[in-house]
Design a protein around this motif. Structure first.
Motif, PDB file in Angstrom:
ATOM      1  N   ASN A   1       0.823  -1.210   0.000  1.00 15.30           N
ATOM      2  CA  ASN A   1       0.000   0.000   0.000  1.00 15.30           C
ATOM      3  C   ASN A   1       0.855   1.258   0.000  1.00 15.30           C
ATOM      4  OD1 ASN A   1      -2.397  -1.491   0.077  1.00 15.30           O
ATOM      5  ND2 ASN A   1      -2.447  -1.526   2.318  1.00 15.30           N
ATOM      6  N   MET A   2       2.085   1.134   0.523  1.00 19.10           N
ATOM      7  CA  MET A   2       2.960   2.291   0.662  1.00 19.10           C
ATOM      8  C   MET A   2       3.939   2.471  -0.485  1.00 19.10           C
ATOM      9  SD  MET A   2       3.884   2.112   4.734  1.00 19.10           S
ATOM     10  CE  MET A   2       4.709   3.699   4.739  1.00 19.10           C
ATOM     11  N   CYS A   3       4.370   1.359  -1.110  1.00 19.94           N
ATOM     12  CA  CYS A   3       5.419   1.460  -2.127  1.00 19.94           C
ATOM     13  C   CYS A   3       5.358   0.281  -3.089  1.00 19.94           C
ATOM     14  CB  CYS A   3       6.798   1.515  -1.470  1.00 19.94           C
ATOM     15  SG  CYS A   3       7.281  -0.017  -0.608  1.00 19.94           S
ATOM     16  N   LYS A   4       6.283   0.281  -4.038  1.00 19.94           N
ATOM     17  CA  LYS A   4       6.434  -0.814  -4.997  1.00 19.94           C
ATOM     18  C   LYS A   4       7.797  -1.468  -4.748  1.00 19.94           C
ATOM     19  CE  LYS A   4       3.774   1.558  -8.631  1.00 19.94           C
ATOM     20  NZ  LYS A   4       3.843   2.140  -9.997  1.00 19.94           N
ATOM     21  N   PRO A   5       7.842  -2.541  -3.961  1.00 24.45           N
ATOM     22  CA  PRO A   5       9.129  -3.159  -3.647  1.00 24.45           C
ATOM     23  C   PRO A   5       9.620  -4.079  -4.769  1.00 24.45           C
ATOM     24  CG  PRO A   5       7.358  -4.311  -2.503  1.00 24.45           C
ATOM     25  CD  PRO A   5       6.718  -3.179  -3.241  1.00 24.45           C
ATOM     26  N   VAL A   6      10.885  -3.938  -5.136  1.00 20.83           N
ATOM     27  CA  VAL A   6      11.494  -4.852  -6.102  1.00 20.83           C
ATOM     28  C   VAL A   6      12.744  -5.450  -5.469  1.00 20.83           C
ATOM     29  CG1 VAL A   6      12.726  -2.929  -7.250  1.00 20.83           C
ATOM     30  CG2 VAL A   6      12.439  -5.123  -8.436  1.00 20.83           C
ATOM     31  N   VAL A   7      12.811  -6.775  -5.419  1.00 20.89           N
ATOM     32  CA  VAL A   7      13.943  -7.467  -4.814  1.00 20.89           C
ATOM     33  C   VAL A   7      15.049  -7.631  -5.856  1.00 20.89           C
ATOM     34  CG1 VAL A   7      14.727  -9.615  -3.731  1.00 20.89           C
ATOM     35  CG2 VAL A   7      12.459  -8.681  -3.174  1.00 20.89           C
ATOM     36  N   ILE A   8      16.265  -7.319  -5.460  1.00 14.21           N
ATOM     37  CA  ILE A   8      17.437  -7.542  -6.311  1.00 14.21           C
ATOM     38  C   ILE A   8      18.186  -8.711  -5.691  1.00 14.21           C
ATOM     39  CG2 ILE A   8      19.391  -6.493  -7.472  1.00 14.21           C
ATOM     40  CD1 ILE A   8      16.737  -4.929  -7.798  1.00 14.21           C
ATOM     41  N   GLY A   9      18.209  -9.852  -6.377  1.00 13.74           N
ATOM     42  CA  GLY A   9      18.841 -11.016  -5.767  1.00 13.74           C
ATOM     43  C   GLY A   9      18.924 -12.204  -6.692  1.00 13.74           C
ATOM     44  N   ASP A  10      18.786 -13.372  -6.122  1.00 15.52           N
ATOM     45  CA  ASP A  10      18.808 -14.634  -6.852  1.00 15.52           C
ATOM     46  C   ASP A  10      17.450 -15.305  -6.641  1.00 15.52           C
ATOM     47  OD1 ASP A  10      19.175 -17.686  -6.949  1.00 15.52           O
ATOM     48  OD2 ASP A  10      21.047 -16.980  -7.851  1.00 15.52           O
ATOM     49  N   ALA A  11      16.760 -15.591  -7.727  1.00 15.27           N
ATOM     50  CA  ALA A  11      15.388 -16.100  -7.634  1.00 15.27           C
ATOM     51  C   ALA A  11      15.320 -17.456  -6.939  1.00 15.27           C
ATOM     52  CB  ALA A  11      14.765 -16.193  -9.025  1.00 15.27           C
ATOM     53  N   LYS A  12      16.327 -18.313  -7.139  1.00 14.67           N
ATOM     54  CA  LYS A  12      16.307 -19.632  -6.499  1.00 14.67           C
ATOM     55  C   LYS A  12      16.505 -19.515  -4.989  1.00 14.67           C
ATOM     56  CE  LYS A  12      17.828 -22.299 -10.531  1.00 14.67           C
ATOM     57  NZ  LYS A  12      18.892 -23.147 -11.106  1.00 14.67           N
ATOM     58  N   VAL A  13      17.401 -18.630  -4.599  1.00 16.73           N
ATOM     59  CA  VAL A  13      17.614 -18.392  -3.163  1.00 16.73           C
ATOM     60  C   VAL A  13      16.340 -17.832  -2.536  1.00 16.73           C
ATOM     61  CG1 VAL A  13      18.905 -17.059  -1.435  1.00 16.73           C
ATOM     62  CG2 VAL A  13      20.094 -18.034  -3.407  1.00 16.73           C
ATOM     63  N   PHE A  14      15.706 -16.905  -3.254  1.00 15.90           N
ATOM     64  CA  PHE A  14      14.505 -16.287  -2.701  1.00 15.90           C
ATOM     65  C   PHE A  14      13.345 -17.277  -2.640  1.00 15.90           C
ATOM     66  CE2 PHE A  14      11.000 -13.225  -2.316  1.00 15.90           C
ATOM     67  CZ  PHE A  14      11.506 -12.482  -1.259  1.00 15.90           C
ATOM     68  N   ALA A  15      13.263 -18.144  -3.642  1.00 17.56           N
ATOM     69  CA  ALA A  15      12.222 -19.177  -3.621  1.00 17.56           C
ATOM     70  C   ALA A  15      12.409 -20.094  -2.409  1.00 17.56           C
ATOM     71  CB  ALA A  15      12.260 -19.986  -4.918  1.00 17.56           C
ATOM     72  N   LYS A  16      13.658 -20.401  -2.086  1.00 15.37           N
ATOM     73  CA  LYS A  16      13.950 -21.222  -0.908  1.00 15.37           C
ATOM     74  C   LYS A  16      13.569 -20.485   0.375  1.00 15.37           C
ATOM     75  CE  LYS A  16      15.630 -24.799   1.286  1.00 15.37           C
ATOM     76  NZ  LYS A  16      14.909 -26.104   1.248  1.00 15.37           N
ATOM     77  N   ALA A  17      13.823 -19.172   0.403  1.00 14.54           N
ATOM     78  CA  ALA A  17      13.451 -18.381   1.577  1.00 14.54           C
ATOM     79  C   ALA A  17      11.940 -18.378   1.773  1.00 14.54           C
ATOM     80  CB  ALA A  17      13.974 -16.950   1.428  1.00 14.54           C
ATOM     81  N   ILE A  18      11.205 -18.263   0.685  1.00 12.00           N
ATOM     82  CA  ILE A  18       9.743 -18.305   0.754  1.00 12.00           C
ATOM     83  C   ILE A  18       9.282 -19.643   1.331  1.00 12.00           C
ATOM     84  CG2 ILE A  18       7.635 -18.424  -0.654  1.00 12.00           C
ATOM     85  CD1 ILE A  18       8.924 -16.364  -2.523  1.00 12.00           C
ATOM     86  N   GLU A  19       9.947 -20.700   0.909  1.00 10.49           N
ATOM     87  CA  GLU A  19       9.622 -22.045   1.422  1.00 10.49           C
ATOM     88  C   GLU A  19       9.932 -22.149   2.911  1.00 10.49           C
ATOM     89  OE1 GLU A  19      11.625 -26.442   0.994  1.00 10.49           O
ATOM     90  OE2 GLU A  19      11.419 -25.260  -0.857  1.00 10.49           O
ATOM     91  N   ILE A  20      11.091 -21.606   3.314  1.00  8.10           N
ATOM     92  CA  ILE A  20      11.517 -21.680   4.721  1.00  8.10           C
ATOM     93  C   ILE A  20      10.527 -20.961   5.635  1.00  8.10           C
ATOM     94  CG2 ILE A  20      13.265 -20.863   6.367  1.00  8.10           C
ATOM     95  CD1 ILE A  20      15.353 -21.424   4.127  1.00  8.10           C
ATOM     96  N   VAL A  21      10.077 -19.773   5.220  1.00  5.75           N
ATOM     97  CA  VAL A  21       9.195 -18.980   6.079  1.00  5.75           C
ATOM     98  C   VAL A  21       7.718 -19.300   5.858  1.00  5.75           C
ATOM     99  CG1 VAL A  21      10.911 -17.134   6.169  1.00  5.75           C
ATOM    100  CG2 VAL A  21       9.020 -16.972   4.527  1.00  5.75           C
ATOM    101  N   GLU A  22       7.455 -20.246   4.956  1.00  2.87           N
ATOM    102  CA  GLU A  22       6.099 -20.718   4.675  1.00  2.87           C
ATOM    103  C   GLU A  22       5.182 -19.569   4.277  1.00  2.87           C
ATOM    104  OE1 GLU A  22       5.019 -22.784   8.229  1.00  2.87           O
ATOM    105  OE2 GLU A  22       6.416 -24.435   7.887  1.00  2.87           O
ATOM    106  N   ALA A  23       5.681 -18.743   3.345  1.00  2.09           N
ATOM    107  CA  ALA A  23       4.923 -17.579   2.896  1.00  2.09           C
ATOM    108  C   ALA A  23       4.119 -17.911   1.640  1.00  2.09           C
ATOM    109  CB  ALA A  23       5.866 -16.417   2.608  1.00  2.09           C
TER     110      ALA A  23
END
Length: 338
Positions: A34-56
């Motif tokens: 609602n406040m901004c447009k966040p764009v992540v700069i990183g590695d998509a596979k690492v981020f996909a794993k993070a999403i899995e870890i935090v169960e998001a």
């Protein structure tokens, strides 16, 4: 804040640390979108794993440029640098590939900010040892940003619960810091701090300078630094047109600022301001680097290797970091401080 949401770049941080996790946890908060447009700069596979870890419940949308993002709650737009070998990634360990990757995320974010396609950076933790292992010639964010943005001696400002704290000196011994507390430096920093708040769109800018000695020296009874250097530096800044008072005893000035008496405090040395901010609210103390040609906010904690990959890390600081970038970004002016 204007209705137009600013694009905020979030470099993912050291892939072996908590950066990807706290970013994923933060982007589950709809208020961020609602406040901004966040764009992540990183590695998509690492981020996909993070999403899995935090169960998001998040989907990944890989893009090449910020303007291609969807910026919809539930979908994370990510610029994928594809620079991590997942078979070699070990959470909580110093790794050269992670230090190199973390630097590349920051450099890409800075490049986007310099060209104006993102309005601000909200940075996650990096690890000094990993940078060293990768032969990256910087010890931390500030040194990187100074070089990448061609800026010298940027100002650090903490903000927590509306209280703003600047620092006259940073990583120095107390003895060396006291030697830096000259009339000229106090005057220069108050002028620079005032310009920094102007760039953030802050209209009321009343400063208090913290005292060094007990009771600010009690007129020389407990030390002459306030009499000889700090006080005259404040007076010189006032002559320059800066709204500043002090030195105000350090045992009361931060409480007074927290309750609205001052718009910012100039802390004389590292721990003086850090203790005040972190005792107020450790997790919501956010660092802003002023003096760069773009806005940068940062969490004020490390990579927490001991809990990385375990879904333990709190995202409160990261959420506040992004929100503060979103708050200031529409008002931020890109001219240099000179």
């Amino acid at each position: 804040m204007t209705n137009e949401r600013a694009i905020i770049a979030i470099p993912m941080g050291d892939p072996a640390g908590i950066g990807p996790e706290i970013t994923a946890k933060s982007l589950v908060n709809e208020d961020i979108y609602n406040m901004c447009k966040p764009v992540v700069i990183g590695d998509a596979k690492v981020f996909a794993k993070a999403i899995e870890i935090v169960e998001a419940s998040l989907k990944i949308n890989v893009i090449e440029k910020p303007e291609e993002g969807k910026y919809e709650f539930g979908t994370v737009d990510i610029i994928d640098l594809k620079n991590i070998d997942m078979d070699q990634l070990q959470y909580g360990e110093v790794q050269a590939q992670c230090g190199k990757a973390a630097f590349e995320y920051i450099k890409t974010s800075v490049d986007l900010a310099k060209e104006g396609t993102v309005k601000a950076l909200a940075t996650t933790p990096i690890n000094k040892e990993s940078l060293k292992a990768a032969k990256v010639p910087y010890i931390g964010h500030t040194e990187m940003l100074e070089d990448l943005a061609d800026t010298k001696d940027p100002l650090t400002m903490f903000q927590v619960n509306g209280m703003r704290i600047f620092f006259l000196t940073r990583h120095l011994s107390l003895k060396a810091a006291i030697a830096q507390m000259t009339k000229e430096r106090v005057r220069d920093y108050l002028n620079r701090c005032d310009k920094a708040l102007q760039r953030l769109g802050v209209e009321n800018r009343k400063f208090a300078v913290a005292g060094l000695n007990p009771h600010s020296g009690e007129g020389g009874l407990f030390g002459m630094e306030e009499v000889d250097e700090i006080g005259p530096g404040i007076e010189a800044a006032v002559q320059d047109g800066i709204d500043a008072v002090g030195p105000v005893p350090a045992d009361s000035v931060f409480f007074q600022a927290l309750n609205g008496k001052y718009d910012a405090v100039l802390s004389l040395y590292h721990d003086q301001g850090h203790i005040a901010a972190k005792m107020t609210d450790f997790h919501r103390t956010i660092s802003i680097t002023n003096g760069l040609p773009f806005l940068r906010t940062s969490v004020d904690h490390g990579t927490a290797f001991d809990i990385a990959g375990k879904n333990i890390a709190s995202s409160v600081s990261m959420e506040e970091c992004i929100k503060l970038a979103a708050e200031y970004a529409p008002k931020f002016t890109r001219d240099t401080l000179g």
